[in-house]
Design a protein around this motif. Structure first.
Motif, PDB file in Angstrom:
ATOM      1  N   ARG A  12       0.890  -1.232  -0.033  1.00 27.33           N
ATOM      2  CA  ARG A  12       0.096  -0.279   0.077  1.00 27.33           C
ATOM      3  C   ARG A  12       0.728   1.362  -0.282  1.00 27.33           C
ATOM      4  O   ARG A  12       0.433   2.289  -0.726  1.00 27.33           O
ATOM      5  CB  ARG A  12      -0.637   0.154   1.216  1.00 27.33           C
ATOM      6  N   THR A  13       1.904   1.392   0.585  1.00 26.25           N
ATOM      7  CA  THR A  13       2.870   2.443   0.750  1.00 26.25           C
ATOM      8  C   THR A  13       3.562   2.575  -0.556  1.00 26.25           C
ATOM      9  O   THR A  13       3.692   3.731  -1.087  1.00 26.25           O
ATOM     10  CB  THR A  13       3.882   1.965   1.852  1.00 26.25           C
ATOM     11  N   SER A  51       1.359   6.110   5.972  1.00 27.34           N
ATOM     12  CA  SER A  51       1.581   4.619   5.713  1.00 27.34           C
ATOM     13  C   SER A  51       3.003   4.155   5.814  1.00 27.34           C
ATOM     14  O   SER A  51       3.215   3.088   6.272  1.00 27.34           O
ATOM     15  CB  SER A  51       1.228   4.541   4.015  1.00 27.34           C
ATOM     16  N   TRP A 200      -7.342  -2.068   2.807  1.00 24.19           N
ATOM     17  CA  TRP A 200      -6.197  -2.287   2.176  1.00 24.19           C
ATOM     18  C   TRP A 200      -6.307  -2.239   0.449  1.00 24.19           C
ATOM     19  O   TRP A 200      -5.877  -1.203  -0.199  1.00 24.19           O
ATOM     20  CB  TRP A 200      -5.386  -3.415   2.169  1.00 24.19           C
ATOM     21  N   TRP A 203      -7.400   1.634  -0.380  1.00 26.90           N
ATOM     22  CA  TRP A 203      -6.438   2.547  -0.236  1.00 26.90           C
ATOM     23  C   TRP A 203      -5.439   2.525  -1.753  1.00 26.90           C
ATOM     24  O   TRP A 203      -5.118   3.494  -2.487  1.00 26.90           O
ATOM     25  CB  TRP A 203      -5.414   2.631   0.780  1.00 26.90           C
ATOM     26  N   VAL A 204      -5.177   1.055  -2.261  1.00 28.99           N
ATOM     27  CA  VAL A 204      -4.543   0.790  -3.352  1.00 28.99           C
ATOM     28  C   VAL A 204      -5.363   1.368  -4.664  1.00 28.99           C
ATOM     29  O   VAL A 204      -4.901   1.805  -5.426  1.00 28.99           O
ATOM     30  CB  VAL A 204      -4.167  -0.574  -3.631  1.00 28.99           C
TER      31      VAL A 204
END
Length: 762
Positions: A12-13, A51, A200, A203-204
């Motif tokens: 994700r980061t 993140s 998750w 956010w992606v």
């Protein structure tokens, strides 16, 4: 589970950081829309930081829950701020598309008030714990509220986007909706495995959506009219939500103290924005009024007048358009200064407004030009109103009138053009008021065409060969004593127009004055006349040359430069006479006296033309360094029939001789008048009795024949008839010599070099 969570957080980061890089690159390429992408970059920078922090904690081997509030609070706060910046980016983009200003310093209150109000309403349904745990829940609710606001902005933006990008905007909106649902699941179900995976993925997907949005080709579609309901509507929503939260908290004070605080904050923010909105609307209304108002007079300006004229022309009702122009207003500014001119305009506006009937609109179009719309009137009523305007202002002015029945297809601009043409007709005839007709319209169009042609022939960019269109004709001045020798000539101008043929001065001199081209024509005539004078002297004819100055050229600093140029070119200033009309001398006596002194200081002779028509004082006449005085044809033509006129001429001659001035009588057309002028003491005469104005070569042949050159010599020179031929037909006359003479007499005496009274005679 911990290993899987670590992998998901790292991925994700990376996704969020990749989207941040793409957004930064897009922001650097933008110019107008850079504030939009700056908000997007800020949002994803916050998400990337949060993140990364979470990745460090989880990958380092600590559980998220055991990290404590020092990790949870920043994550919730950054998520909320990121969503808020995404909303501001969308809102700013909509403002740029709508030709409105970008988000101002207080526009963020709109979104913040809605977020606080919605969070306060949500607090009414769920009991919020006290302490730090309650703060975490509140941040979650704020994040949910900001996502709701972002979703609403995206839906509104997607509706307004161009068709080719509308699908991608909807995809972004669906992604935000998905993120919103996962946040609600977190609040309701807690941090379960399925919820964590869903969050998750959300956010992606959000990173992918905005990253893909940054890859779109820059294109900005601007709407025709700015939207005026978005800000007040959003402020009203925040205000309503805040009121609901406060009202609900009043019913359940104990468990919902957060709702009370959030609702109060929402009310405060929305109130501040609405107050600012009211002030902006007041400023806009004031600016709109100022944009349609003339600063000097307080009347409607040209923009407002044309707007109202267009509305009136589509109303279907009859009305009249009046166009008023002050006479000789430029002389007021030149003599007394622009401050006095402004006072005159302001006072004129007050009197005009008081003289108009109720319901009429008065406007100042610019300079000394006023216009009025008079609803519900026909031609006779409009002319009567125009006459009342002239009576009210008590200064010289000309008014053009054009009317519409409401059923004709005339546009407002066409009516204004017709009124303008009628105004020029009124000014040229001196009648004060003129109603538009087809003849006046044709004359106005011809005037415009002449104005353009004059600029092409004499303007600063005119080709050298264009000056050849202007011809210099000469009329002799004959001694009234002795054998009647020819002692001088006066240079007069004619325009050989490419389409209209030879034009008399009265057809174009006033247009020339308006275009400020008099100095150019004066210089042209003076140079040619001095060159012809030199050729005549070379053949043994020692003559004196006269040419005229206009009232405007008398105050032109280039005049003295022209005279110096003539002297430098070999002209004998003692044989050159500069004629100035009595009227031009009285326009600005002090300045005229100074200029006349400069003229005579250079050795040139000075002549007072049209004497008796300008009402100058004898004291001023005594101070002028003049050498010659010319009696106007209005006196000489009536001297035989009117003893009083003859007495005036006799007194003028005696006065001039006492002052040491030579007297030239103009307009001499018959021997009886010449005999009377001799008896009265005139020194020289000029008129049709001797010769009409003729070109230089023909004048030389006439002069040689008059001086007794043998017929054989004349035949050798190609002269079969020594009498001067009549001037070719001019557009300003009937074509006959008498018609030409009368056509020139109608024009005012304030003309230019080789013009004025001589032009009216010639």
């Amino acid at each position: 589970m911990l290993h899987l969570l670590s992998v998901l957080i790292v991925l994700r980061t990376l996704a969020i950081a990749g989207a941040l890089v793409l957004l930064v690159r897009r922001m650097r390429r933008e110019t107008v829309a850079r504030p939009v992408w700056r908000h997007y970059v800020t949002a994803f920078a916050l998400l990337t930081g949060a993140s990364v922090l979470e990745s460090v904690v989880v990958v380092g081997g600590s559980r998220v829950g055991s990290s404590g509030l020092w990790l949870v609070l920043p994550l919730r706060l950054t998520s909320t701020l990121a969503s808020f910046h995404l909303y501001r980016g969308v809102a700013t983009w909509m403002q740029l598309r709508e030709k409105s200003r970008p988000a101002g310093r207080v526009d963020w209150l709109v979104g913040l008030s809605c977020i606080l109000g919605l969070a306060g309403v949500l607090n009414l349904a769920v009991e919020v714990p006290h302490g730090l745990a309650g703060l975490i829940v509140q941040l979650r609710w704020l994040h949910v509220s900001s996502c709701v606001l972002l979703l609403g902005a995206l839906v509104l933006a997607a509706w307004r986007m161009p068709r080719e990008v509308r699908g991608r905007a909807r995809a972004v909106a669906l992604t935000v909706l998905y993120v919103l649902l996962t946040q609600v699941l977190f609040v309701v179900l807690g941090p379960r495995t399925g919820v964590i995976l869903a969050a998750w993925a959300g956010w992606v997907l959000l990173a992918a959506a905005f990253g893909g949005l940054s890859l779109l080709r820059p294109k900005q579609v601007v709407r025709e009219h700015p939207t005026s309901v978005a800000v007040p509507a959003a402020s009203s929503v925040g205000l309503v939500l805040g009121l609901v939260a406060v009202a609900g908290a009043g019913l359940h004070v104990a468990p919902t103290h957060w709702a009370l605080g959030l609702g109060t904050a929402a009310i405060a923010g929305s109130s501040v924005r609405l107050v600012r909105l009211v002030r902006d609307l007041a400023d806009h209304d004031r600016a709109r009024r100022q944009a349609g108002t003339d600063d000097l007079t307080g009347l409607a300006n040209r923009r407002e007048f044309l707007l109202r004229l267009g509305q009136q022309s589509h109303s279907g009702a009859g009305f009249g358009v009046l166009l008023l122009d002050l006479d000789r207003f430029k002389e007021v500014n030149d003599q007394h200064g622009h401050a006095v001119g402004d006072e005159l305009l302001a006072a004129t506006a007050v009197r005009l407004e008081g003289a108009l009937p109720p319901g009429a609109l008065l406007a100042r179009l610019g300079g000394d030009e006023f216009a009025a719309i008079v609803p519900g009137c026909g031609a006779e009523e409009a002319v009567a109103v125009a006459s009342s305007l002239l009576t009210a202002i008590e200064v010289g002015a000309s008014v053009g009138v054009a009317t519409s029945t409401g059923a004709d297809p005339l546009s407002g601009t066409e009516l204004l053009r017709r009124a303008d043409a009628a105004m020029y007709a009124a000014k040229s005839t001196g009648q004060g008021v003129a109603l538009h007709d087809d003849a006046a319209d044709r004359a106005w169009r011809q005037r415009l065409a002449l104005s353009d042609d004059l600029h092409l022939a004499l303007g600063p960019d005119a080709p050298a060969e264009a000056a050849g269109q202007f011809e210099v004709h000469y009329q002799p001045q004959v001694s009234a004593t002795g054998a009647g020798d020819v002692v001088g000539v006066e240079a007069l101008v004619r325009w050989q127009h490419p389409r209209l043929g030879l034009l008399a001065p009265g057809a174009f001199l006033d247009v020339l004055e308006e275009r400020r081209l008099m100095p150019a024509l004066t210089a042209l005539v003076a140079r040619r006349a001095v060159a012809d004078l030199a050729r005549w002297r070379a053949t043994g004819h020692d003559l004196r040359l006269s040419f005229n100055l206009s009232s405007t050229h008398l105050s032109d600093p280039g005049l003295l430069t022209l005279l110096d140029e003539l002297v430098a070119g070999g002209a004998d200033p003692e044989r050159v006479v500069v004629e100035v009309t009595e009227t031009s001398l009285m326009n600005d006596p002090d300045r005229a006296l100074t200029t006349c002194q400069e003229i005579t200081a250079r050795g040139f002779c000075l002549s007072i033309d049209d004497f008796g028509t300008g009402y100058s004082s004898l004291a001023y006449l005594a101070n002028l360094p003049a050498d010659e005085l010319k009696i106007d044809r209005t006196f000489t033509s009536r001297a035989l029939a009117d003893e009083r006129i003859a007495a005036i001429v006799a007194g003028t001659v005696e006065l001039a001789h006492h002052l040491g001035l030579r007297v030239v009588a103009e307009g001499v057309e018959d021997p009886a008048t010449l005999d009377l002028l001799r008896e009265l003491g005139c020194d020289e005469s000029q008129g049709y009795l001797h010769s009409r104005p003729v070109p230089a070569a023909e004048f030389l042949r006439w002069l040689q024949a008059r001086q007794g050159v043998p017929a054989a010599v004349l035949r050798d020179q190609g002269v079969e008839d020594a009498r001067p031929a009549p001037t070719p037909g001019c557009a300003a006359a009937t074509g006959s010599p008498a018609g030409l003479d009368e056509g020139d007499r109608r024009w005012p005496s304030t003309c230019c070099s080789s013009t004025t009274a001589a032009h009216r005679r010639a």
